[in-house]
Design a protein around this motif. Structure first.
Motif, PDB file in Angstrom:
ATOM      1  N   LEU A 172     -20.679  11.921 -18.222  1.00 33.62           N
ATOM      2  CA  LEU A 172     -19.964  10.739 -17.752  1.00 33.62           C
ATOM      3  C   LEU A 172     -20.917   9.557 -17.638  1.00 33.62           C
ATOM      4  CD1 LEU A 172     -17.647  12.135 -14.914  1.00 33.62           C
ATOM      5  CD2 LEU A 172     -17.020  11.513 -17.236  1.00 33.62           C
ATOM      6  N   GLY A 173     -20.342   8.374 -17.469  1.00 37.30           N
ATOM      7  CA  GLY A 173     -21.134   7.179 -17.216  1.00 37.30           C
ATOM      8  C   GLY A 173     -21.759   6.585 -18.458  1.00 37.30           C
ATOM      9  N   ALA A 174     -22.825   5.813 -18.249  1.00 37.85           N
ATOM     10  CA  ALA A 174     -23.487   5.117 -19.349  1.00 37.85           C
ATOM     11  C   ALA A 174     -24.044   6.073 -20.385  1.00 37.85           C
ATOM     12  CB  ALA A 174     -24.612   4.233 -18.799  1.00 37.85           C
ATOM     13  N   ASN A 175     -24.399   7.290 -19.975  1.00 38.12           N
ATOM     14  CA  ASN A 175     -24.936   8.271 -20.921  1.00 38.12           C
ATOM     15  C   ASN A 175     -23.874   8.770 -21.893  1.00 38.12           C
ATOM     16  OD1 ASN A 175     -27.536   8.203 -19.713  1.00 38.12           O
ATOM     17  ND2 ASN A 175     -26.788   9.521 -18.084  1.00 38.12           N
ATOM     18  N   ALA A 176     -22.594   8.516 -21.596  1.00 42.36           N
ATOM     19  CA  ALA A 176     -21.501   8.869 -22.505  1.00 42.36           C
ATOM     20  C   ALA A 176     -20.970   7.635 -23.220  1.00 42.36           C
ATOM     21  CB  ALA A 176     -20.367   9.556 -21.741  1.00 42.36           C
ATOM     22  N   GLY A 177     -21.816   6.607 -23.328  1.00 43.29           N
ATOM     23  CA  GLY A 177     -21.378   5.343 -23.903  1.00 43.29           C
ATOM     24  C   GLY A 177     -20.895   5.430 -25.336  1.00 43.29           C
ATOM     25  N   LEU A 178     -21.384   6.424 -26.108  1.00 41.42           N
ATOM     26  CA  LEU A 178     -20.940   6.547 -27.500  1.00 41.42           C
ATOM     27  C   LEU A 178     -19.447   6.817 -27.598  1.00 41.42           C
ATOM     28  CD1 LEU A 178     -23.872   8.628 -29.025  1.00 41.42           C
ATOM     29  CD2 LEU A 178     -23.404   6.194 -29.358  1.00 41.42           C
ATOM     30  N   GLU A 179     -18.850   7.368 -26.548  1.00 38.88           N
ATOM     31  CA  GLU A 179     -17.407   7.622 -26.541  1.00 38.88           C
ATOM     32  C   GLU A 179     -16.677   6.678 -25.579  1.00 38.88           C
ATOM     33  OE1 GLU A 179     -13.785   9.125 -27.617  1.00 38.88           O
ATOM     34  OE2 GLU A 179     -15.729   9.544 -28.535  1.00 38.88           O
ATOM     35  N   LEU A 180     -17.242   6.437 -24.392  1.00 37.86           N
ATOM     36  CA  LEU A 180     -16.563   5.609 -23.400  1.00 37.86           C
ATOM     37  C   LEU A 180     -16.664   4.124 -23.723  1.00 37.86           C
ATOM     38  CD1 LEU A 180     -17.526   7.386 -20.051  1.00 37.86           C
ATOM     39  CD2 LEU A 180     -15.316   7.402 -21.222  1.00 37.86           C
ATOM     40  N   GLY A 181     -17.663   3.735 -24.524  1.00 34.91           N
ATOM     41  CA  GLY A 181     -17.796   2.348 -24.892  1.00 34.91           C
ATOM     42  C   GLY A 181     -18.755   1.591 -23.986  1.00 34.91           C
ATOM     43  N   PRO A 182     -18.846   0.273 -24.177  1.00 36.63           N
ATOM     44  CA  PRO A 182     -19.810  -0.529 -23.414  1.00 36.63           C
ATOM     45  C   PRO A 182     -19.596  -0.470 -21.912  1.00 36.63           C
ATOM     46  CG  PRO A 182     -18.989  -1.755 -25.308  1.00 36.63           C
ATOM     47  CD  PRO A 182     -18.151  -0.521 -25.209  1.00 36.63           C
TER      48      PRO A 182
END
Length: 548
Positions: free
Chosen positions: A430-440
């Motif tokens: 979760l969070g910024a470390n999952a940015g590739l899926e969650l987005g900016p």
């Protein structure tokens, strides 16, 4: 130890499964709707479960998807291809074998040349071609996670002995750690799922001229401080650090704060309120943005389109898209107003500067001060943040990557649409470390809520009462207000009032929030503003709680 889950399976002609869903056309139609809105992650798993119901349901699903694939809409084609790919990887092997006999329509998508969109150009058509290629690879993959589970095989890594969906079902994860104050004593937690929600993990962002001054061998050692040292090393509040490092005369110190985000604003305000002379210097003018992201990502008229365009990008290009959307820090409006008010006051000790050449500053040091561009300072505080690179900076992330063979891109976990990091395992990011899926926006509250919804949908089986959790009675409470940025505060920040004002909470929610804050303060003694160290705990059945 936590008790293992025991699932009584149903037996069908296709093997051992946990449930027997029928072919649900409304679900598949909704998942492949003609709109730019991405398909929710939980729908992929619900559709994959249909393949386990019966041979007839499996064939009906295949025929329905292939019929949908013939639609002219590029959105429908893209969603159908992703559903087929997911079912081949996580559904029953029968679905994949049947798809191998009916690939004509998918092959046509490999050379799809639809009408160029006025807004997106050929990007969507290219996304269809790329998705078709990935789907063909999934169809003809020699071994899938689903087949390993159905054949009684065991997934490699922490261990997976369950079935169903996209996860490991009855997986058992053991996490070893050392408690605060006991670095040499390893403790262990066992759980059915692992969620990595650590916040940004990576190397400190340090302007090159200041890097040598942080070295222990430098004469400026102790007079140049990175904000992460306060946040992660328990050094006390900034007020205490300024007093300790500015000499023993007790007079006002000269403090330089580098940065343009919330940490820089908090540091500048705290030092100014303590009576010190402060210069707040940033590369660009201070700005206030909701949730620290371009406003279009929060506008309902544009958010779905931006998210769809983002997910159509290859993973390597998403990294740059994140940097573009989050370029530069931002300051919450109340902080920005206070900074501007103090800077404009007659005789103010706070000065706000914009210096685009911060990375080319001229820095020298002596035992008594640090000189930056010819001006002497008693203390320099670098509030320049962290560049998320968990795979190079976190032993926890590296251990998961090595044990599960988890994919990565540019130093970030390559999670799928369900935020799983490894196929067939209930390991989520979760969070910024999952940015590739969650987005900016993955690292802010909006991304946090979106990620929480996705993971809760994926774990709805684990969350059923009595499945994997002991009774709630007797569990220790988790403090609601353990704010790591409290180290930069001086105790006067009205956290609850800001939340009430910005989130427009209902009266009942306001009362509950204030009660939670009071309970947190009572549990931390007289130093509530610094957060509650050791407030997060896990209890072994029959044993004392483990405090982090």
């Amino acid at each position: 130890r936590w008790p293992h889950r025991h699932i009584t399976p149903h037996k069908t002609g296709l093997g051992v499964v946990g449930s027997s869903p029928a072919m649900d056309k409304s679900l598949v139609s909704k998942a492949t709707a003609d709109s730019a809105e991405p398909t929710p992650g939980y729908m992929f798993n619900e559709i994959a479960r249909i393949t386990h119901a019966s041979v007839d349901a499996c064939l009906q699903l295949e025929n329905f998807l292939l019929k949908r694939l013939k639609k002219d809409s590029v959105h429908v084609k893209l969603k159908v291809l992703r559903v087929i790919k997911h079912c081949c990887q996580h559904g029953h092997a029968t679905f994949r074998r049947e798809m191998q006999r009916h690939t004509t329509d998918i092959k046509e998508c490999l050379s799809h040349r639809g009408t160029a969109d006025a807004l997106h150009g050929d990007a969507l058509n290219k996304a269809v071609r790329d998705a078709a290629q990935e789907t063909m690879q999934a169809i003809f993959e020699t071994s899938t996670a689903s087949e390993q589970l159905q054949s009684g095989g065991r997934m490699q890594g922490f261990g997976s002995d369950g079935i169903g969906g996209g996860g490991g079902g009855g997986s058992s994860f053991r996490v070893q750690y050392s408690a605060a104050g006991e670095p040499h004593e390893l403790r262990e937690v066992e759980a059915a799922a692992l969620i990595l929600a650590t916040g940004p993990v990576g190397a400190w962002s340090i302007p090159p001229p200041f890097a040598p001054l942080l070295s222990a061998a430098s004469s400026a050692c102790g007079r140049v401080l990175h904000s992460e040292q306060l946040l992660t090393q328990g050094r006390g509040t900034l007020r205490e650090e300024v007093a300790r490092r500015s000499g023993g005369d007790g007079g006002p110190a000269s403090v330089l704060v580098i940065g343009g985000g919330i940490s820089a604003a908090q540091a500048a305000l705290t030092a100014s309120r303590a009576g010190h002379r402060v210069v707040l210097r940033s590369r660009r003018p201070l700005q206030s943005r909701p949730f620290d992201i371009a406003v279009g990502w929060l506008d309902v008229r544009h958010a779905d389109r931006l998210r769809f365009e983002y997910l159509c990008l290859p993973p390597t290009r998403r990294l740059q898209a994140i940097r573009d959307a989050t370029a530069g820090g931002s300051v919450p409006a109340p902080y920005l107003e206070e900074l501007q008010r103090l800077a404009a006051s007659p005789g103010s000790s706070l000065r706000i500067e914009v210096d685009e050449a911060v990375d080319r500053s001229v820095c020298t040091s002596t035992a008594d001060s640090v000189q930056v561009n010819g001006e002497d300072f008693d203390l320099v505080v670098l509030c320049t943040g962290v560049a998320p690179e968990p795979l190079t900076s976190s032993a926890l992330f590296r251990s998961v990557e090595e044990l599960l063979g988890a994919p990565t891109v540019g130093g970030l976990p390559r999670v799928d649409s369900s935020l799983r990091w490894s196929r067939g395992e209930d390991v989520f990011v979760l969070g910024a470390n999952a940015g590739l899926e969650l987005g900016p926006g993955g690292g802010n509250l909006v991304g946090g809520m979106r990620g929480a919804r996705v993971v809760s949908n994926e774990l709805h089986v684990l969350m059923r009462e009595g499945v994997c959790a002991p009774p709630r009675s007797g569990w220790p409470d988790r403090t609601a207000f353990a704010n790591k940025y409290a180290a930069l505060l001086d105790g006067r920040e009205p956290e609850v009032d800001v939340l009430v004002q910005r989130l427009h909470l209902a009266p009942k929610a306001i009362i509950a929030l204030k009660k939670a804050r009071e309970a947190a303060a009572a549990g931390c003694g007289s130093r509530a503003a610094k957060g509650c160290k050791g407030a997060c705990s896990v209890r072994h059945p029959g044993g004392p709680p483990i405090l982090f």
